[in-house]
Design an enzyme around this catalytic site. Structure first.
Site, PDB file in Angstrom:
ATOM      1  N   ASP A  90      -1.702 -10.666   5.421  1.00 60.00           N
ATOM      2  CA  ASP A  90      -0.826 -10.875   4.414  1.00 60.00           C
ATOM      3  C   ASP A  90       0.784 -10.388   4.836  1.00 60.00           C
ATOM      4  OD1 ASP A  90      -1.690  -8.044   4.200  1.00 60.00           O
ATOM      5  OD2 ASP A  90      -0.749  -7.787   2.227  1.00 60.00           O
ATOM      6  N   GLU A 148      -2.629  -5.440   2.116  1.00 62.70           N
ATOM      7  CA  GLU A 148      -2.466  -4.198   2.395  1.00 62.70           C
ATOM      8  C   GLU A 148      -0.839  -4.141   2.091  1.00 62.70           C
ATOM      9  OE1 GLU A 148      -0.408  -1.354   4.928  1.00 62.70           O
ATOM     10  OE2 GLU A 148       0.082  -3.526   4.780  1.00 62.70           O
TER      11      GLU A 148
END
Length: 382
Positions: A90, A148
């Site tokens: 991400d 994250e």
């Protein structure tokens, strides 16, 4: 095994530099903003496919609360300890960023740029190539997550589970100016919501309960919690309140970022946050959030950093530097679980989370080779 084997592996990885760049282009060109579940799911398909093409093995999708994380694992043997290799796919960049800032190569500078290339899609490409260069993969477990950048709300337990069974955790987050990250601050995230009472600001302001006035005092109280002498920062980052220029504001909110370098500071700040009061009758104060990541101390990385330094010397890509950083990663979780952890093994470049982040292309095969040799050294020999 003779020492020329690592050199040959580095040479082979260098011969794959153009391939690495093509795969980096492929990963950067699929946008994966953390908040967009559909985009991350589509990104998982691409990351999984790239991993399979490079390593020859399919990923195991692990879905948690609608988020797809990816795992590759190869059973450990009696002489093959479990080694965790952790990263995330991400990014902080919203959908549509590629329209104005596509993946671009600068052949003169030897760099590549594009949203998420440095943090941390180049690290993923390097990770896959590092594993592909190994003579065997027994005991390795790769975990690539998609939240994250949000604090790993759905993946942190997967990270902790891996850390509890691993002899070492290698984190493929980007380097800091080429330096490995040997310690990290812990992180806390908080939000205050102040609920007062609206009133006409001209006719009867005395009947209102001004949420912004309370928020102003909160800003001072929160700022006073910082202790720079021990590395603790407490930073108001976002705030808003009110509905119209002639209305006593009934609601205001504040977000606060906390960073701590030493044990005990997160608890101290958290206690003080929870002890704050509005200081005005008929006003309520709601607090959400709390400590998110514990500190990653230098002691958790010292032995692995020494191994990495030796591996870099063998490869001729040193000397390595280690640095303490304020940002957090999943390495904070692995270190807190008692697993030796070395972070910043990913891309060489700069500009994480900033417009224009870039990767030094020549560093990609070198850092991939470093990870390969570090794994071999942890196993007990190259």
């Amino acid at each position: 095994m003779t020492l020329d084997v690592p050199i040959r592996r580095l040479g082979d990885l260098r011969s794959r530099t153009a391939e690495m760049v093509r795969y980096l282009d492929r990963l950067v060109s699929v946008e994966t903003p953390s908040e967009d579940l559909a985009a991350c799911r589509a990104g998982a398909d691409v990351v999984g496919a790239v991993g399979e093409e490079i390593m020859g093995d399919q990923a195991e999708p692990v879905e948690v609360d609608g988020r797809v994380h990816l795992r590759w694992s190869w059973p450990a043997g009696p002489d093959r300890p479990t080694i965790g290799l952790i990263g995330h796919y991400d990014t902080v960049w919203p959908m549509g960023t590629l329209d104005r800032w596509p993946f671009t190569l600068d052949q003169t500078a030897g760099t590549a740029t594009g949203p998420g290339c440095f943090d941390m899609k180049a690290g993923i490409v390097q990770l896959f190539h590092a594993i592909a260069a190994l003579p065997d993969r027994a005991g390795l477990e790769v975990l690539l997550t998609c939240d994250e950048e949000l604090g790993s709300p759905t993946s942190q337990e997967l990270v902790r589970e891996l850390a509890r069974r691993a002899a070492a955790a290698l984190i493929l987050e980007p380097s800091a100016g080429g330096a490995l990250k040997t310690s990290r601050k812990g992180i806390g995230r908080y939000r205050f919501d102040v609920h007062g009472r609206a009133a006409h600001a001209g006719l009867e302001p005395e009947n209102g309960r001004n949420a912004l006035t309370v928020l102003g005092k909160l800003l001072l109280d929160v700022g006073a919690m910082a202790r720079p002498d021990v590395g603790t920062t407490v930073t108001p980052t976002l705030a808003a309140g009110g509905t119209a220029s002639n209305v006593v504001p009934a609601h205001a909110w504040l977000q606060v970022d906390v960073r701590v370098a030493v044990e005990g500071e997160a608890e101290r700040v958290d206690d003080q946050m929870r002890g704050l009061a509005p200081g005005m009758p008929d006003v309520t104060l709601a607090l959400t959030g709390g400590p998110n990541r514990p500190p990653m101390p230098a002691t958790s990385s010292a032995a692995l950093f020494a191994r990495a330094t030796a591996a870099a010397a063998v490869l001729g890509v040193g000397p390595l530097a280690g640095v303490a950083v304020g940002g957090g990663s999943d390495g904070n979780f692995t270190a807190a679980a008692g697993c030796p952890t070395l972070d910043g093994l990913g891309a060489v470049g700069a500009g994480a989370h900033a417009e224009g982040e870039y990767v030094v292309i020549a560093g990609m095969p070198e850092r991939a080779a470093l990870v390969t040799e570090l794994i071999q050294d942890i196993r007990g020999g190259r």
